[in-house]
Motif scaffolding. Structure first.
Motif, PDB file in Angstrom:
ATOM      1  N   MET A 149       0.812  -1.195   0.000  1.00 46.61           N
ATOM      2  CA  MET A 149       0.000   0.000   0.000  1.00 46.61           C
ATOM      3  C   MET A 149       0.860   1.265   0.000  1.00 46.61           C
ATOM      4  O   MET A 149       0.587   2.200  -0.712  1.00 46.61           O
ATOM      5  N   SER A 150       1.896   1.313   0.815  1.00 44.04           N
ATOM      6  CA  SER A 150       2.646   2.546   0.986  1.00 44.04           C
ATOM      7  C   SER A 150       4.136   2.305   0.817  1.00 44.04           C
ATOM      8  O   SER A 150       4.654   1.273   1.216  1.00 44.04           O
ATOM      9  N   ASN A 151       4.811   3.280   0.238  1.00 49.72           N
ATOM     10  CA  ASN A 151       6.267   3.236   0.153  1.00 49.72           C
ATOM     11  C   ASN A 151       6.902   3.794   1.418  1.00 49.72           C
ATOM     12  O   ASN A 151       8.112   3.751   1.567  1.00 49.72           O
ATOM     13  N   TYR A 152       6.091   4.346   2.301  1.00 47.45           N
ATOM     14  CA  TYR A 152       6.583   4.976   3.520  1.00 47.45           C
ATOM     15  C   TYR A 152       6.524   3.979   4.667  1.00 47.45           C
ATOM     16  O   TYR A 152       5.503   3.334   4.884  1.00 47.45           O
ATOM     17  N   GLN A 153       7.630   3.873   5.391  1.00 41.82           N
ATOM     18  CA  GLN A 153       7.723   2.912   6.475  1.00 41.82           C
ATOM     19  C   GLN A 153       7.323   3.538   7.809  1.00 41.82           C
ATOM     20  O   GLN A 153       7.824   4.606   8.171  1.00 41.82           O
ATOM     21  N   ASN A 154       6.441   2.879   8.513  1.00 44.98           N
ATOM     22  CA  ASN A 154       6.091   3.217   9.883  1.00 44.98           C
ATOM     23  C   ASN A 154       5.572   4.645  10.046  1.00 44.98           C
ATOM     24  O   ASN A 154       5.956   5.352  10.973  1.00 44.98           O
ATOM     25  N   ILE A 155       4.715   5.074   9.125  1.00 45.39           N
ATOM     26  CA  ILE A 155       4.065   6.373   9.238  1.00 45.39           C
ATOM     27  C   ILE A 155       2.565   6.155   9.108  1.00 45.39           C
ATOM     28  O   ILE A 155       2.103   5.502   8.175  1.00 45.39           O
ATOM     29  N   GLY A 156       1.829   6.689  10.047  1.00 46.14           N
ATOM     30  CA  GLY A 156       0.378   6.654   9.999  1.00 46.14           C
ATOM     31  C   GLY A 156      -0.172   8.025  10.332  1.00 46.14           C
ATOM     32  O   GLY A 156       0.541   8.878  10.854  1.00 46.14           O
ATOM     33  N   ILE A 157      -1.428   8.234  10.020  1.00 42.55           N
ATOM     34  CA  ILE A 157      -2.068   9.509  10.307  1.00 42.55           C
ATOM     35  C   ILE A 157      -3.384   9.234  11.013  1.00 42.55           C
ATOM     36  O   ILE A 157      -4.185   8.422  10.557  1.00 42.55           O
ATOM     37  N   ALA A 158      -3.582   9.916  12.130  1.00 36.58           N
ATOM     38  CA  ALA A 158      -4.872   9.890  12.814  1.00 36.58           C
ATOM     39  C   ALA A 158      -5.573  11.206  12.473  1.00 36.58           C
ATOM     40  O   ALA A 158      -5.007  12.281  12.640  1.00 36.58           O
ATOM     41  N   TYR A 159      -6.780  11.098  11.973  1.00 39.64           N
ATOM     42  CA  TYR A 159      -7.566  12.254  11.544  1.00 39.64           C
ATOM     43  C   TYR A 159      -8.786  12.343  12.455  1.00 39.64           C
ATOM     44  O   TYR A 159      -9.622  11.456  12.469  1.00 39.64           O
ATOM     45  N   PHE A 160      -8.861  13.421  13.251  1.00 37.18           N
ATOM     46  CA  PHE A 160      -9.920  13.589  14.247  1.00 37.18           C
ATOM     47  C   PHE A 160     -10.995  14.539  13.729  1.00 37.18           C
ATOM     48  O   PHE A 160     -10.690  15.620  13.230  1.00 37.18           O
ATOM     49  N   THR A 161     -12.241  14.123  13.869  1.00 36.68           N
ATOM     50  CA  THR A 161     -13.369  14.919  13.406  1.00 36.68           C
ATOM     51  C   THR A 161     -14.607  14.556  14.225  1.00 36.68           C
ATOM     52  O   THR A 161     -14.523  13.773  15.166  1.00 36.68           O
ATOM     53  N   ASN A 162     -15.720  15.141  13.871  1.00 35.12           N
ATOM     54  CA  ASN A 162     -17.016  14.743  14.420  1.00 35.12           C
ATOM     55  C   ASN A 162     -18.086  15.063  13.388  1.00 35.12           C
ATOM     56  O   ASN A 162     -17.811  15.692  12.364  1.00 35.12           O
ATOM     57  N   LYS A 163     -19.301  14.621  13.620  1.00 38.57           N
ATOM     58  CA  LYS A 163     -20.379  14.782  12.636  1.00 38.57           C
ATOM     59  C   LYS A 163     -20.637  16.257  12.317  1.00 38.57           C
ATOM     60  O   LYS A 163     -20.874  16.615  11.169  1.00 38.57           O
ATOM     61  N   ALA A 164     -20.596  17.126  13.319  1.00 40.23           N
ATOM     62  CA  ALA A 164     -20.840  18.552  13.083  1.00 40.23           C
ATOM     63  C   ALA A 164     -19.756  19.159  12.191  1.00 40.23           C
ATOM     64  O   ALA A 164     -20.057  19.946  11.290  1.00 40.23           O
ATOM     65  N   MET A 165     -18.499  18.797  12.421  1.00 34.95           N
ATOM     66  CA  MET A 165     -17.402  19.340  11.621  1.00 34.95           C
ATOM     67  C   MET A 165     -17.479  18.844  10.177  1.00 34.95           C
ATOM     68  O   MET A 165     -17.103  19.562   9.255  1.00 34.95           O
ATOM     69  N   GLU A 166     -17.969  17.662   9.965  1.00 36.58           N
ATOM     70  CA  GLU A 166     -18.022  17.090   8.620  1.00 36.58           C
ATOM     71  C   GLU A 166     -18.965  17.842   7.686  1.00 36.58           C
ATOM     72  O   GLU A 166     -18.851  17.702   6.474  1.00 36.58           O
ATOM     73  N   ILE A 167     -19.863  18.671   8.220  1.00 40.52           N
ATOM     74  CA  ILE A 167     -20.749  19.449   7.350  1.00 40.52           C
ATOM     75  C   ILE A 167     -20.249  20.879   7.152  1.00 40.52           C
ATOM     76  O   ILE A 167     -20.796  21.607   6.325  1.00 40.52           O
ATOM     77  N   GLU A 168     -19.215  21.277   7.881  1.00 42.79           N
ATOM     78  CA  GLU A 168     -18.615  22.601   7.718  1.00 42.79           C
ATOM     79  C   GLU A 168     -17.708  22.600   6.480  1.00 42.79           C
ATOM     80  O   GLU A 168     -17.147  21.558   6.123  1.00 42.79           O
ATOM     81  N   PRO A 169     -17.516  23.760   5.835  1.00 42.14           N
ATOM     82  CA  PRO A 169     -16.649  23.806   4.645  1.00 42.14           C
ATOM     83  C   PRO A 169     -15.247  23.242   4.876  1.00 42.14           C
ATOM     84  O   PRO A 169     -14.773  22.425   4.080  1.00 42.14           O
ATOM     85  N   ILE A 170     -14.563  23.640   5.953  1.00 38.40           N
ATOM     86  CA  ILE A 170     -13.208  23.120   6.198  1.00 38.40           C
ATOM     87  C   ILE A 170     -13.257  21.622   6.478  1.00 38.40           C
ATOM     88  O   ILE A 170     -12.378  20.872   6.071  1.00 38.40           O
ATOM     89  N   GLY A 171     -14.306  21.168   7.148  1.00 39.51           N
ATOM     90  CA  GLY A 171     -14.449  19.740   7.427  1.00 39.51           C
ATOM     91  C   GLY A 171     -14.602  18.928   6.153  1.00 39.51           C
ATOM     92  O   GLY A 171     -14.029  17.849   6.012  1.00 39.51           O
ATOM     93  N   LYS A 172     -15.359  19.449   5.187  1.00 37.32           N
ATOM     94  CA  LYS A 172     -15.542  18.763   3.912  1.00 37.32           C
ATOM     95  C   LYS A 172     -14.233  18.701   3.123  1.00 37.32           C
ATOM     96  O   LYS A 172     -13.912  17.686   2.505  1.00 37.32           O
TER      97      LYS A 172
END
Length: 106
Positions: A1-24
Motif C-alpha cells: 500500500m505505501s512506500n513509507y515505512q512506519n508512518i500513519g495519520i490519525a484524523y480527528f473529526t465529528n459529525k458537526a465538523m463534517e458538514i462545515e466547509p473546512i471539514g468537507k
C-alpha cells in the motif's frame, strides 16, 4: 500500500465538523491520502481511547504518528493550521517524516 515505512495519520473529526466547509475539504483530502498511507479517521465523540491518548485540541485535527500510534511526529490542530490543506501538502509532510526516520536531511 505505501512506500513509507512506519508512518500513519490519525484524523480527528465529528459529525458537526463534517458538514462545515473546512471539514468537507479535510475529509476529501484525507480520503485521498488514505490511498497512499495508513489513515485512521477518529470520531472524537465515540472513540474515547484514542482521543485521550493523542489529545487533539481542536477538530478537525491531523496527527502524524508511527503505525502503532504511540510516537507523534507532528500535528495540524484546528481549522487555522489546516487552511489551504491539499493532498500534495500532506504527502510532502509524510515524505519529510520518512526522510527524517531514515536519517536523511529533511
Amino acid at each position: 500500500m505505501s512506500n513509507y515505512q512506519n508512518i500513519g495519520i490519525a484524523y480527528f473529526t465529528n459529525k458537526a465538523m463534517e458538514i462545515e466547509p473546512i471539514g468537507k475539504i479535510v475529509e476529501g483530502v484525507m480520503t485521498t491520502v488514505a490511498n497512499r498511507v495508513p489513515v485512521r479517521k477518529v470520531d472524537i465523540n465515540s472513540e474515547v481511547t484514542i482521543v485521550e491518548k493523542l489529545k487533539p485540541q481542536n477538530v478537525p485535527c491531523i496527527i502524524f504518528t508511527n503505525n502503532a500510534g504511540d510516537l507523534e511526529h507532528m500535528r495540524l490542530d484546528g481549522g487555522i493550521q489546516l487552511q489551504g490543506i491539499t493532498v500534495e501538502k500532506i504527502m510532502e509532510t509524510v515524505a519529510a517524516i520518512d526522510r527524517f526516520n531514515r536519517g536523511e536531511k529533511v
